[in-house]
Scaffold this active site. Structure first.
Site, PDB file in Angstrom:
ATOM      1  N   GLU A   1     -27.816  32.090  35.916  1.00  0.00           N
ATOM      2  CA  GLU A   1     -27.330  32.511  37.240  1.00  0.00           C
ATOM      3  C   GLU A   1     -25.804  32.417  37.348  1.00  0.00           C
ATOM      4  O   GLU A   1     -25.273  31.683  38.187  1.00  0.00           O
ATOM      5  CB  GLU A   1     -27.987  31.682  38.335  1.00  0.00           C
ATOM      6  CG  GLU A   1     -29.452  31.973  38.508  1.00  0.00           C
ATOM      7  CD  GLU A   1     -30.056  31.285  39.734  1.00  0.00           C
ATOM      8  OE1 GLU A   1     -29.422  30.382  40.303  1.00  0.00           O
ATOM      9  OE2 GLU A   1     -31.170  31.681  40.128  1.00  0.00           O
TER      10      GLU A   1
ATOM     11  N   GLU B   1     -37.433  33.543  37.552  1.00  0.00           N
ATOM     12  CA  GLU B   1     -37.723  32.381  38.399  1.00  0.00           C
ATOM     13  C   GLU B   1     -38.265  32.851  39.729  1.00  0.00           C
ATOM     14  O   GLU B   1     -37.771  33.828  40.299  1.00  0.00           O
ATOM     15  CB  GLU B   1     -36.447  31.587  38.715  1.00  0.00           C
ATOM     16  CG  GLU B   1     -35.773  30.914  37.552  1.00  0.00           C
ATOM     17  CD  GLU B   1     -34.508  30.156  38.004  1.00  0.00           C
ATOM     18  OE1 GLU B   1     -34.380  29.853  39.205  1.00  0.00           O
ATOM     19  OE2 GLU B   1     -33.652  29.901  37.142  1.00  0.00           O
TER      20      GLU B   1
HETATM   21  C1  GAL Z   1     -31.990  28.573  40.681  1.00  0.00           C
HETATM   22  C2  GAL Z   1     -31.605  27.898  39.381  1.00  0.00           C
HETATM   23  C3  GAL Z   1     -32.648  26.921  38.908  1.00  0.00           C
HETATM   24  C4  GAL Z   1     -33.109  26.072  40.043  1.00  0.00           C
HETATM   25  C5  GAL Z   1     -33.627  26.942  41.146  1.00  0.00           C
HETATM   26  C6  GAL Z   1     -34.177  26.176  42.322  1.00  0.00           C
HETATM   27  O1  GAL Z   1     -30.863  28.978  41.371  1.00  0.00           O
HETATM   28  O2  GAL Z   1     -31.399  28.864  38.381  1.00  0.00           O
HETATM   29  O3  GAL Z   1     -32.100  26.140  37.879  1.00  0.00           O
HETATM   30  O4  GAL Z   1     -32.032  25.313  40.491  1.00  0.00           O
HETATM   31  O5  GAL Z   1     -32.598  27.748  41.605  1.00  0.00           O
HETATM   32  O6  GAL Z   1     -34.622  27.050  43.327  1.00  0.00           O
END
Ligand code: GAL
Length: 693
Positions: free
Chosen positions: A161, A320
């Site tokens: 990110e 994610e």
């Molecule tokens: C994203 C990040 C992850 C985790 C996640 C939590 O922004 O890539 O490592 O922190 O959020 O929602």
């Protein structure tokens, strides 16, 4: 035009067939090794076939400068691979270790007041620091050399990110890089002066060395808008240059292995120009976190559709999402029963061929200990883990049924999204702070869905002009190039919907003169002399306008002073005479060349648009599903194979009551849904049915 990289997708492990990738971020380094075997057992139980490893492991992989410890990582990758679980391996550069930042505090980024971002969280590095780049690339090289022949690593997950916490850095390094960027873009300082309109407020510059980042100028003051827009472009490019350096190094050592970096595409997430970045990855991957409340499903579908647009309809990777609550909102709402499965299938419907989560096992310590995961604190005996297992089975069934041979079918309607228009409309000296670009495409997507049409959300640089109908929703910046495309599109028979606050400025944010929307006045057939923003911050100020069709405008209306002879006024405003808006055209349809352009001169929001659309679609000759009540109860998404003879119909319930629709095919997946004896399918709230035809 930037050349796109060829599409490449992570291939299955030897001896395995292609499946929908399923898994999540896995942080074994947070756990004693005894837990690892249990992780593998549970992953196998859930049908997990891929995990992302090492994203935040720099300090463990390189505990001291130049000293590398791969033993632990080798052991877990080996365990995973032997269990048939592929690895998406991180470059591990996302969060630098303490030894690095203590030896080189000059890699820490600075905010606009010059305050230094200290270690203590993550991403505390400057994208433009040559020192940081050297260290990060050294790590990339070590990772690539060590894992170049590892049979279980199927993709590179480069950093993480980018720009989530270090989007803007105002350091000396950034200043130099910004000067170089301006040199590249404009060639001469005079061209920069022209672009930024520096004749205004004595901002003329004699030399590139006079270019400084838009640092603190005092509260309540107004930054030069051209400079600020370029600063946002530069900041996206500076991070991209860093990513490309990592990517190219990894690729030079492991040329066959596909690379990606996880984007953060969501309706309101506009920090990085992901459409531009989409050119630079082998496959697009996205992180998406749900919006709690009534827009949950729609916002997810919208963002997933935009991701598909950025991927240019190639398969993409949901890197994610969350099984339930996150930890970073002021109030971290849970997901309702059914939403874990439904959300995942929402992404899949929109073209994702991989469903992954942050993260595999919920942390017991650290800043994310309250963030849900596939294995929650409660452990295996939990509803979340049961849902994770159910989803694993659904994905297996979909793969068996052939969903991987299909892609999101092209809609008839494109809703255009533009990062740069969002950036420009964020400026603080505009007609109203209530209006920006990004909310308008979402409102249109939802209003179309209310009328039974699932639109494609596509970036302004993509092929929106190949659709039967396209919407330019508050696309504030129209370059000469886009203006030409708009003109050609409608002239050749396109059906274009344009809203207020579109085509106001060119790409330098210089106003198109002569009446708004300056560059396409003749296409839309209206001329606007003035805006009528609305608000409630002053007693008695204009706060809404009613239209003749009963829709209500808030926040913004155009004072349309003339319409072309070729235009037909569909709706006007009804207001008290002294307001000066009574009878002013609000919705217009214009004939231009072989096509038509509709102009909606005010912010109607999702509700007002949904109400106005049936008439508008009729006037534009865009066919819509019969306006029976409940036509918008179900969000319908189709994935089709290339030959067009296999289609998966995804049916999502958008309401809080059960809905029944004809199935007309084989129901492959039903979550909170069941088939009825008469061949129809009933879908409960938060439910989804997937029908193969
Ligand atoms: C994203 C990040 C992850 C985790 C996640 C939590 O922004 O890539 O490592 O922190 O959020 O929602």
């Amino acid at each position: 035009m930037t050349q796109r990289r060829a599409f490449r997708w992570p291939q299955p492990l030897e001896g395995q067939t292609a499946r929908i990738w399923y898994g999540g971020d896995y942080n074994p380094d947070q756990w004693p090794e005894e837990v690892w075997d249990d992780d593998i057992r549970l992953m196998t139980k859930a049908g997990v076939n891929l995990v992302s490893v090492g994203i935040f492991s720099w300090a463990k992989i390189e505990p001291r400068e130049g000293v590398f410890d791969f033993d632990w990582l080798d052991r877990i990758i080996d365990k995973l691979g032997k269990a048939g679980i592929a690895v998406d391996l991180a470059s591990a550069t996302a969060s630098p270790p303490m030894w690095l930042t203590q030896a080189h505090p000059e890699v820490l980024w600075q905010d606009y007041r010059g305050d230094v971002c200290q270690p203590g969280a993550r991403q505390h590095w400057r994208p433009t620091s040559p020192v940081f780049r050297e260290y990060a690339l050294k790590l990339c090289r070590a990772m690539a050399e060590h894992y170049k022949d590892n049979p279980y690593v199927v993709a590179w997950h480069v950093s993480n990110e980018y720009g989530c916490h270090n989007r803007f850095d105002y350091s000396e390094d950034a200043e130099r890089a910004f000067q170089d960027w301006c040199k590249d873009r404009y060639g001469t300082i005079d061209a920069v002066n022209d672009a930024w309109g520096t004749a205004f407020w004595a901002q003329h510059m004699n030399d590139f060395t006079e270019i400084v980042p838009p640092r603190f100028i005092g509260d309540g003051n107004f930054m030069n808008p051209g400079k600020l827009l370029d600063w946002k472009r530069f900041s996206s490019d500076a991070l991209k240059a860093f990513y490309i350096a990592e990517r190219d190094l990894l690729e030079s050592i492991t040329p066959g292995r596909p690379l990606t970096t996880n984007f953060m595409i969501s309706a309101g997430g506009t920090g990085i120009d992901y459409d531009d970045w989409g050119n630079e990855v082998d496959f697009v991957s996205n992180d998406h976190y749900f919006t709690p409340g009534e827009s949950h499903l729609d916002e997810l579908a919208y963002s997933a559709s935009l991701t598909d647009g950025i991927a240019r309809k190639n398969p993409w990777f949901l890197m994610e999402n969350s099984t339930g609550a996150v930890n970073w909102r002021p109030i971290n709402y849970r997901k309702e029963p059914g939403q874990l499965v439904r959300d995942a299938l929402g992404h899949l419907a929109m073209g994702a061929n991989a469903i992954c989560y942050f993260q595999w096992r919920q942390s017991k310590a650290g800043a994310e200990k309250f963030h849900t995961a596939m294995v929650p604190h409660a452990g295996e005996d939990s509803q979340d883990f049961r849902d994770v297992c159910e989803l694993g089975e659904d994905l297996q069934r979909l793969a068996d049924a052939g969903v991987l041979d299909t892609k999101l079918a092209k809609s008839r309607v494109a809703v255009v999204f533009d990062y740069e228009s969002e950036w420009a409309t964020e400026h603080t000296a505009t007609p109203t702070q209530q209006v920006r670009h990004w909310t308008e495409p979402l409102a249109w997507f939802r209003a179309f869905a209310d009328n039974g049409i699932t639109a494609d959300v596509v970036p302004v640089r993509s092929d929106w002009d190949t659709y039967e109908a396209a919407v330019l929703p508050s696309v504030y910046l129209l370059s000469e190039e886009t203006t030409r495309r708009v003109r050609d599109y409608v002239a050749k028979g396109g059906k274009l919907f344009v809203t207020y606050y579109t085509g106001i400025s060119d790409e330098k944010d210089h106003i198109w003169l002569g009446g708004y929307p300056g560059s396409i006045r003749d296409v839309v057939g209206v001329r606007i002399e003035e805006f009528a923003p609305m608000g409630t911050d002053f007693e008695g100020a204009l706060d809404h306008l009613e239209l003749t069709n009963g829709a209500v405008a808030h926040d913004f209306a155009d004072v349309i002073t003339s319409v072309a002879d070729s235009a037909r006024v569909l709706e006007t405003y009804k207001s008290d005479p002294w307001v000066g808006m009574n009878g002013v055209p609000a919705i217009i349809v214009n004939e231009y060349g072989d096509g038509k352009a509709a102009y909606v001169g005010c912010r109607l929001g999702r509700e007002g648009l949904a109400k106005s659309l049936p008439e508008l679609l009729g006037a534009m000759g865009v066919e819509a599903p019969a306006g029976e009540t409940g036509v918008g109860d179900v969000l319908r998404v189709e994935r089709t194979n290339e030959a067009g003879d296999v289609t998966f119909h995804f049916l999502f319930n958008r309401t809080h009551h059960a809905v029944t629709v004809p199935a007309d095919g084989e129901v492959v997946v039903a979550s909170l849904a069941h088939t009825d004896d008469d061949g129809s399918v009933t879908i409960d709230p938060n439910g989804v049915a997937i029908v193969k035809r």
